[in-house]
Scaffold this active site. Structure first.
Site, PDB file in Angstrom:
ATOM      1  N   GLU A 295       0.828  -1.210   0.000  1.00 28.42           N
ATOM      2  CA  GLU A 295       0.000   0.000   0.000  1.00 28.42           C
ATOM      3  C   GLU A 295       0.863   1.261   0.000  1.00 28.42           C
ATOM      4  O   GLU A 295       0.457   2.305  -0.488  1.00 28.42           O
ATOM      5  CB  GLU A 295      -0.960   0.002   1.209  1.00 28.42           C
ATOM      6  N   HIS A 324       8.120 -26.856  -0.003  1.00 29.26           N
ATOM      7  CA  HIS A 324       7.402 -27.910  -0.724  1.00 29.26           C
ATOM      8  C   HIS A 324       6.340 -27.329  -1.633  1.00 29.26           C
ATOM      9  O   HIS A 324       5.402 -28.014  -2.027  1.00 29.26           O
ATOM     10  CB  HIS A 324       6.781 -28.884   0.283  1.00 29.26           C
ATOM     11  N   LYS A 436     -13.951   1.490  -3.443  1.00 27.36           N
ATOM     12  CA  LYS A 436     -14.823   1.921  -2.333  1.00 27.36           C
ATOM     13  C   LYS A 436     -16.010   2.697  -2.883  1.00 27.36           C
ATOM     14  O   LYS A 436     -17.155   2.492  -2.455  1.00 27.36           O
ATOM     15  CB  LYS A 436     -14.037   2.851  -1.394  1.00 27.36           C
TER      16      LYS A 436
HETATM   17  O1  PA5 Z   1      -3.120   1.310   6.062  1.00 28.54           O
HETATM   18  C1  PA5 Z   1      -4.131   1.935   5.792  1.00 28.54           C
HETATM   19  O2  PA5 Z   1      -4.191   3.176   5.819  1.00 28.54           O
HETATM   20  C2  PA5 Z   1      -5.398   1.184   5.441  1.00 28.54           C
HETATM   21  O3  PA5 Z   1      -5.138  -0.171   5.270  1.00 28.54           O
HETATM   22  C3  PA5 Z   1      -6.431   1.362   6.546  1.00 28.54           C
HETATM   23  O4  PA5 Z   1      -5.908   0.928   7.758  1.00 28.54           O
HETATM   24  C4  PA5 Z   1      -7.727   0.596   6.235  1.00 28.54           C
HETATM   25  O5  PA5 Z   1      -8.244   1.002   5.007  1.00 28.54           O
HETATM   26  C5  PA5 Z   1      -8.753   0.823   7.330  1.00 28.54           C
HETATM   27  O6  PA5 Z   1      -8.986   2.181   7.470  1.00 28.54           O
HETATM   28  P1  PA5 Z   1      -9.603   2.795   8.774  1.00 28.54           P
HETATM   29  O7  PA5 Z   1      -8.615   2.617   9.871  1.00 28.54           O
HETATM   30  O8  PA5 Z   1      -9.846   4.228   8.444  1.00 28.54           O
HETATM   31  O9  PA5 Z   1     -10.881   2.057   9.049  1.00 28.54           O
END
Ligand code: PA5
Length: 463
Positions: A295, A324, A436
């Site tokens: 990410e 394996h 989203k």
């Molecule tokens: O690392 C990140 O920013 C994302 O993976 C968020 O943690 C995830 O989308 C969840 O978001 P939130 O904490 O706003 O619910």
């Protein structure tokens, strides 16, 4: 060496050309070329840090926050049988990592050994079968729910929350709010407003700390403390790694060295970054790392606004299981991978292998499962090196809170530094927005009517 002096070690040698050959290894000259730039990026990061730009780097030093977490944790230890974390992505993976690596395997089943500590469930899914399975397992009046969401509006987490809140209200009446702890932005978002209005215990996710950089904040620390993990040792380990990563010299700063080796590997066509622990307990850390790496570094645009579509693809493998399965590909498939092994010097248990009367199995006599694990890791490491496959190994002296703190901190710092080499913003995730928006439109959320029409037309073409 005393316990306190032991620290995480990293062996980069098998990444280098003098070990695996010039075609796939990194040469001293390549490192030398990047050395000055690396120092510049590191100084830039420290400059930004001094202006308060990267608060996740200061999390090891939040003593008052840790004290409050321990205080709140004590309110639940011995009073609830189950502690449930509701969250997803960065709001769950750190909890899973800590729980798996620092609590014993089968922790939830070890009622006697756990004593007053509750079972821990981290539900990072909206799979209806998993959710109803959880509800069948727990008694609501004996359960606390930690709802974690930085934005306070993530659809999966809010859906889980709505279900739980309703069930608690139905079962417990006006005291339902004592069973919910909200961990969220200090001011913004629906969860913060609800928590204030309904009187939940709350924890702040500090401003500027994003989900995947939040494991050392109340996001990861509360469920850890509730299960008896020594969060102060975890934070000391992180602080120790911070101290070890204060130099702008590659050879003295493991996070800087790791980031540059990964970056150079990428530029030479090693686009896949495998993380392969030889310890099942570290599997959750590997998953957490995959999210952090993917990410943060997988981006369309560079900092300069050019389309770059870059980013190494992280892959989790597990030793020896994947010897394996995946290893054949790593040994003989395309030269597009760099492998990071996670090794543990000393496991928590020693299990001896019994002597065998059968001649073919006698080589195992006198060995332990830990020794076998080490032999398999070393054997694989050497085989990959001989095959010219770049790999490095991070050694944890043992699976303790201190060393896990070191590891998590180093990985986070390494990721941000890698972001500088890749010239991308390591802190945003614009690519996940499109999906989203479509979900909101399909569910009929207000404000998404236009998108709903577009999706309707798209879907009718498919049917
Ligand atoms: O690392 C990140 O920013 C994302 O993976 C968020 O943690 C995830 O989308 C969840 O978001 P939130 O904490 O706003 O619910």
């Amino acid at each position: 060496m005393s316990k306190e002096e032991q620290t995480l070690r990293i062996d980069f040698d098998n990444m280098l050309a003098n070990r695996i050959g010039g075609l796939y290894g990194i040469t001293r000259e390549e490192l030398e070329t990047q050395r000055v730039q690396a120092a510049k990026y590191f100084q830039e990061l420290m400059e930004e840090r001094s202006k308060g730009s990267h608060p996740f780097l200061e999390l090891p030093y939040q003593k008052e926050v840790a004290d409050r977490i321990l205080k709140v944790a004590r309110q639940f230890i011995g009073r609830v049988e189950d502690f449930v974390v509701l969250g997803i992505g960065g709001s769950a993976l750190g909890n899973i990592a800590l729980h798996r690596v620092l609590n014993p395997p089968n922790y939830n089943e070890l009622k006697e050994e756990r004593k007053d500590f509750p079972r821990i469930h981290i539900i990072d899914t909206i799979d209806p079968d998993i959710f109803s399975g959880l509800l069948r397992l727990i008694k609501l009046e004996k359960t606390a729910f930690n709802v974690i969401s930085k934005s306070g509006s993530t659809v999966e987490t809010m859906a889980q929350f709505l279900i739980v809140r309703n069930l608690l209200k139905e079962r417990l009446g006006r005291n339902y709010n004592r069973h919910i702890i909200a961990t969220t932005d200090p001011e913004n978002g629906a969860l913060r407003q609800i928590a204030q209005r309904e009187g939940y215990i709350t924890f702040d996710i500090p401003k500027g700390v994003g989900g995947r950089f939040s494991v050392l904040s109340p996001v990861g620390l509360l469920s850890a403390a509730v299960s008896g993990i020594d969060i102060n040792r975890l934070l000391s380990g992180a602080g120790n790694m911070d101290y070890r990563c204060r130099s702008d010299s590659l050879w003295e700063n493991p996070a800087l060295m790791n980031s540059i080796l990964q970056y150079i590997s990428y530029t030479k066509g090693r686009h896949i970054s495998v993380i392969m622990p030889y310890s099942s307990a570290l599997e959750g850390v590997a998953e957490w790392f995959c999210q952090l790496w993917a990410e943060s570094l997988g981006k369309r645009l560079s900092l300069e606004g050019q389309v770059v579509n870059c980013g190494p693809t992280p892959v989790k493998a597990l030793g020896p299981k994947d010897q394996h399965s995946q290893l054949q590909l790593y040994m003989e498939g395309p030269y597009n991978k760099v492998i990071t092994f996670l090794a543990v010097d000393k496991f928590n248990s020693t299990v001896g292998i019994h002597d065998a009367p059968e001649e073919d199995l006698q080589y195992l006599s006198g060995h332990t499962l830990g020794g076998l694990m080490e032999a398999e890791r070393k054997g694989t490491q050497i085989a990959l090196t001989e095959a010219g496959r770049p790999n490095c190994t991070i050694y944890l002296p043992e699976l303790s809170a201190f060393h896990v703190g070191e590891l998590l901190y180093m990985f986070q710092l390494q990721t941000v530094l890698a972001g500088k080499f890749f010239r991308v913003n390591a802190f945003d995730q614009p690519g996940v927005e499109a999906g989203k928006i479509n979900t909101f439109a399909l569910l009929g959320r207000k404000g998404f009517e236009e998108r709903k029409k577009v999706l309707g037309a798209f879907l009718s073409r498919l049917s």
